[in-house]
Design a protein around this motif. Structure first.
Motif, PDB file in Angstrom:
ATOM      1  N   ARG A   4     -39.558  53.194 -50.966  1.00 45.48           N
ATOM      2  CA  ARG A   4     -40.423  53.467 -52.092  1.00 45.48           C
ATOM      3  C   ARG A   4     -41.500  54.474 -51.716  1.00 45.48           C
ATOM      4  N   ARG A   5     -41.911  54.394 -50.433  1.00 46.06           N
ATOM      5  CA  ARG A   5     -43.048  55.186 -49.990  1.00 46.06           C
ATOM      6  C   ARG A   5     -42.884  56.676 -50.256  1.00 46.06           C
ATOM      7  N   ALA A   6     -41.670  57.206 -49.937  1.00 48.01           N
ATOM      8  CA  ALA A   6     -41.441  58.639 -50.106  1.00 48.01           C
ATOM      9  C   ALA A   6     -41.675  59.045 -51.560  1.00 48.01           C
TER      10      ALA A   6
ATOM     11  N   GLU B 100     -43.488  57.454 -53.781  1.00 51.96           N
ATOM     12  CA  GLU B 100     -44.889  57.283 -54.166  1.00 51.96           C
ATOM     13  C   GLU B 100     -45.748  58.438 -53.676  1.00 51.96           C
ATOM     14  N   VAL B 101     -45.524  58.861 -52.436  1.00 55.37           N
ATOM     15  CA  VAL B 101     -46.282  60.005 -51.930  1.00 55.37           C
ATOM     16  C   VAL B 101     -46.035  61.207 -52.828  1.00 55.37           C
TER      17      VAL B 101
ATOM     18  N   GLY C 105     -39.782  54.795 -43.780  1.00 54.57           N
ATOM     19  CA  GLY C 105     -40.221  53.402 -43.919  1.00 54.57           C
ATOM     20  C   GLY C 105     -40.645  52.940 -45.295  1.00 54.57           C
ATOM     21  N   GLY C 106     -41.283  51.792 -45.336  1.00 52.32           N
ATOM     22  CA  GLY C 106     -41.706  51.197 -46.599  1.00 52.32           C
ATOM     23  C   GLY C 106     -40.566  50.389 -47.197  1.00 52.32           C
TER      24      GLY C 106
END
Lengths: 541, 349
Positions: free
Chosen positions: A169-171, A173-174, A272-273
């Protein structure tokens, strides 16, 4: 004792073991180089003018076509399955790997038998739409590219899906906080991040395509591998075969380079994430997105499976004779022997690296496992020269001591196994190395303090811990040997038919539907490693 | 930009995670949500960023509605930057490309100038062509900050920005982070469970517990004028002693009398009993004092000792004592009260 002192104590033994295992593929490569360069110039010119251009063009067209189409299929399917929720998604997620169990050459003859002018599909269509109906011919460049892509896309799918899943998800969201829309995020973040895996999968597809013999033989599509086979079997020209093999190795080296580069890039490309939530699709969008994996599975798995089953039943009564069973028995026996030999070599190699983890030993281990890049036809030609040389040596030695050298090394099971060992060492090495990596030196030290030394250490600690890796390695090698066609065909003892050889012989006689019976046996056994893969890959969901 | 959080509510599977959260950040202010894990602070941050929905309430940026009943502006349109706990740098891009990532709709020359300016601002000028895996944790954190600031966001959110770094680096980077934020005048909101991090960076801190804000105040007031017992216990160290309120407003304790507490927030009525909060610096070692306490434990901290003392009535208190007063465990030492801020709560029932 510190680790470096321990490594020094272990001394030369591990290095010698690694060198001995690495000597196998190196010898083959040297033989190829010597053979290809040492050929008479006249032969060379004939080859250069009449064979090479056509074969080279065909091979390049095939490799580029299959790599692009399989890459596209694998990437799109992986992206759909990991980004969206649609009907049957969780089934597709694992079922899309199942076509790995069907060798490309099996899919090839099923496609030809089914879709040729006289096949059931066109006959039925003519019945409905009238005699004038023609489908585009399956026996064409487009046909062979399509069939091989359907058989090989799982390599890209597996790696790309893993990449999309671990980006998390992190990618996304960034990207969103930096003002990117979902579409921009796909192009600028998700795809670039997954690129090393997609490229790695495509490089594997390219290598498989270069190595393929069975499919192109069925399609009568002339590539390097079929040219090597013809030079070997009908022209009896070992020189021509060696030259062609040498040229093919150069192409393989290019693909291998891409593969190794992709692997190096994979090391630093995870973000990650937790996994990104999948977007739920409904209505016509869901239907459209469901249609693609459904079509791929229908063409690559369901329809071929039904056809194989039906044809196998049709011929079982007559063909399931003593010959069939002895071919099956040989396949199984070869698979078991090869699995034992390859696992033994792989364990020796893994322990050598563990005992002496320096650059030299690691380098030798890498060389030893590069054999997986060598196409079977090339290997068959490559082992010929060293084995013939060895044979002459034995003969001379026997004569010198006044004894009789009874036979001829070429065409014995030993040579066949040796060739398998070179080709499939990497297959066994990867799971064993990973497994051994988890037995740290402090586990050894702990066991020693508790009184388990030497063999007791191996039996009580290492063997139980290595069992999964060993079983996986053995299963993978067994199945690969069952499926293997060109090495078996070219180096087997005379008259030694296996199931794969039977498929080749039946299809080269145009007995398409009769080939279904041995092929079905190969496919069923081939499900085993796919099941192993699924168990490992599906745990996160 | 002024950030207004107005009555935000959110529950997951029937469990309330955020209950009626409201606060306002003035333009250029650095706010902080401080609380133990599971208090809802990260959920609130994600609602502000637009990654989560709220069940009720509004999020406003000046007069722009970001989140409201029936409204949820997509994250890319909010002009909010975010620094993630794990930095989440793009591993396939070098430092400069990471920082320039959010400038994609600007002309190339402007993009480069801006990225160079920020790389300078975070002190990484020499590392423009490095890849994230070649950087230390602190350097990665700076790149993450520069990347989030590059597009000139109206609001910057920081999710435990320093928690992955070691203690020394945390202190140093915290101060630096504050400086950079102040230089760009960015309104910022960080969440953390670490009060050092909160105090080092923020102008205003909201202490959260079980989905509510217990107190919204400056770090100084949180420490010296905690509004609730939870805030008193969560922020800083200290101990409670029993006190009896006198008619003149002062409080009698085993350590002597404490002066009149802050009138507004004291539950005192003459004759009633209260729990008095004593910070370690409120209990002073004084050999002349008639009151003595037994040393139960001591921790040497360089410049001072942190003594755990037992008063004659059995209550334990902490005392910060200059380090040349080295007493043995079991020894009785003289102590007295020296309270600037007397904080008292109703006794725990």
């Amino acid at each position: 004792m510190n680790p470096s002192a321990a490594a020094a104590d272990d001394g030369r033994g591990p290095l010698l073991i690694a060198a001995a295992v690495a000597a196998l593929p190196i010898t083959v490569l040297i033989a190829l180089a010597v053979g290809a360069i040492g050929a008479p110039a006249a032969d060379m010119r004939h080859l250069l003018e009449h064979v090479l251009p056509g074969v080279l063009l065909n091979t390049v067209v095939l490799v580029v076509g299959v790599t692009l189409l399989a890459g596209l299929l694998g990437t799109v399917l992986a992206w759909l399955v990991s980004s969206y929720d649609f009907p049957l998604r969780s089934v597709f997620a694992w079922a899309l790997l199942l076509p790995m169990a069907i060798p490309a050459y099996v899919l090839a003859f099923v496609a030809i038998a089914g879709l040729d002018f006289a096949g059931p599909v066109q006959t039925a269509l003519r019945g409905v739409f009238g005699e004038g109906l023609r489908l585009p011919p399956i026996r064409s460049t487009g046909g062979v590219i399509l069939v091989m892509s359907l058989a090989l896309y799982p390599y890209v799918y597996l790696l790309a899906r893993g990449a999309f899943a671990t980006q998390g998800r992190r990618a996304l969201e960034v990207a969103a906080t930096l003002g990117l829309t979902p579409r921009q995020a796909l192009l600028r973040v998700q795809l670039p991040l997954a690129r090393p895996w997609i490229a790695g999968g495509m490089a594997l597809v390219a290598m498989e395509t270069l190595a393929d013999f069975g499919t192109v033989a069925v399609f009568n599509y002339d590539t390097f591998t079929t040219a090597i086979w013809r030079a070997w079997s009908t022209l009896y020209s070992i020189e021509a075969a060696l030259q062609l093999a040498g040229a093919l190795v150069l192409l393989v080296a290019i693909a291998l380079m891409f593969e190794q580069r992709a692997r190096a890039a994979q090391r630093h490309t995870a973000l990650g994430g937790p996994a990104a939530p999948r977007r739920r699709l409904a209505g016509w969008r869901a239907a459209a997105v469901t249609a693609l994996p459904a079509t791929v599975l229908l063409l690559a798995l369901v329809l071929p499976g039904i056809a194989l089953g039906a044809w196998a039943l049709e011929h079982a009564a007559r063909d399931l004779d003593a010959d069939w069973w002895s071919a099956a028995g040989r396949s199984v026996a070869l698979g078991l022997m090869a699995a034992a030999l390859v696992c033994a070599l792989a364990i020796a190699l893994a322990y050598a690296v563990r005992a002496r983890p320096d650059g030299t030993t690691r380098g030798l281990a890498r060389l030893a496992t590069l054999g997986y890049a060598l196409p079977g036809t090339v290997l068959a030609v490559g082992v010929f020269l060293p084995v013939a040389g060895l044979n002459n040596l034995f003969e001379a030695a026997a004569r010198a001591i006044g004894a009789d050298w009874p036979g001829y090394l070429q065409g014995t099971v030993a040579v066949l196994l040796l060739a398998y060992a070179v080709r499939f060492l990497a297959v066994a090495h990867a799971p064993l190395e990973a497994n051994l990596g988890r037995i740290t030196r402090s586990i050894d030290d702990g066991a020693r303090l508790l009184g388990a030394e030497g063999l007791a250490l191996l039996r009580r600690v290492h063997l139980p811990l290595l069992r999964t890796g060993l079983l996986t390695a053995a299963a993978l090698v067994f199945v690969d040997v069952m499926k293997e066609m060109p090495i078996t065909l070219m180096t087997r003892p005379f008259g030694w038919d296996t199931l794969a050889v039977r498929v080749f012989e039946l299809t080269s006689e145009g007995e398409w539907t009769r080939a279904a019976l041995p092929a079905l046996a190969i496919v069923l056994v081939g499900l085993l490693p796919v099941a192993l893969l699924l168990r490992r890959a599906e745990r996160p969901g | 930009m002024r950030l207004v959080i107005d009555s935000i509510r959110r529950s997951f599977d029937g469990t309330p995670v955020l209950q009626d959260i409201s606060f306002t950040l003035a333009p250029g202010t650095i706010g902080c949500l401080l609380g133990p894990s599971g208090c809802g602070k990260t959920t609130l941050l994600r609602i502000i960023a637009g990654f989560e929905t709220a069940d009720g309430g509004r999020v406003l940026a000046d007069d722009r509605v970001l989140t409201a009943p029936g409204v949820r502006l997509p994250p890319p349109e909010r002009h909010i930057g975010m620094v993630f706990q794990d930095h989440a740098l793009f591993p396939h891009l070098d430092v400069l490309a990471n920082i320039a990532f959010g400038l994609h709709h600007r002309p190339k020359a402007e993009r480069d100038t801006r990225a160079r300016e920020l790389i300078e601002a975070v002190g990484l000028a020499g590392l423009a062509t490095r890849r994230p895996h070649e950087l230390s944790g602190g350097q990665q954190q700076r790149v993450a900050l520069a990347r989030a600031l590059a597009p000139g966001p109206q609001l910057l959110l920081l999710d435990e920005p320093l928690s992955s770094l070691d203690a020394e680096l945390r202190r140093q980077l915290g101060a630096e982070l504050r400086q950079i934020l102040k230089r760009y005048g960015t309104t910022a909101l960080l969440v953390t469970h670490d009060q050092q991090e909160a105090f080092a960076i923020a102008d205003e801190v909201g202490v959260m517990r079980d989905g509510r804000i217990e107190q919204w105040a400056t770090p100084y007031d949180l420490y010296h004028r905690p509004a609730t017992r939870f805030v008193a216990e969560f922020v800083g160290s200290g101990s409670f002693v029993v006190g009896r309120c006198r008619a003149d407003g002062s409080i009698d304790t085993a350590l002597g009398a404490a002066s009149a507490p802050h009138a507004a927030d004291c539950p005192c009525t003459p004759g009633s009993t209260v729990d008095l909060l004593l910070r370690p610096d409120d209990v002073v070692h004084d050999d002349a004092s008639a009151t003595t306490a037994e040393v139960l434990a001591k921790a040497f901290r360089g410049a001072d000792f942190l003594y755990t003392l037992r008063l004659p009535d059995g209550t334990q208190v902490l005392s910060l004592v200059p380090s040349h007063h080295d007493h043995h465990i079991g020894e009785r030492i003289g102590v007295r009260l020296e309270t600037d801020h007397v904080v008292a709560f109703e006794p725990r029932s």
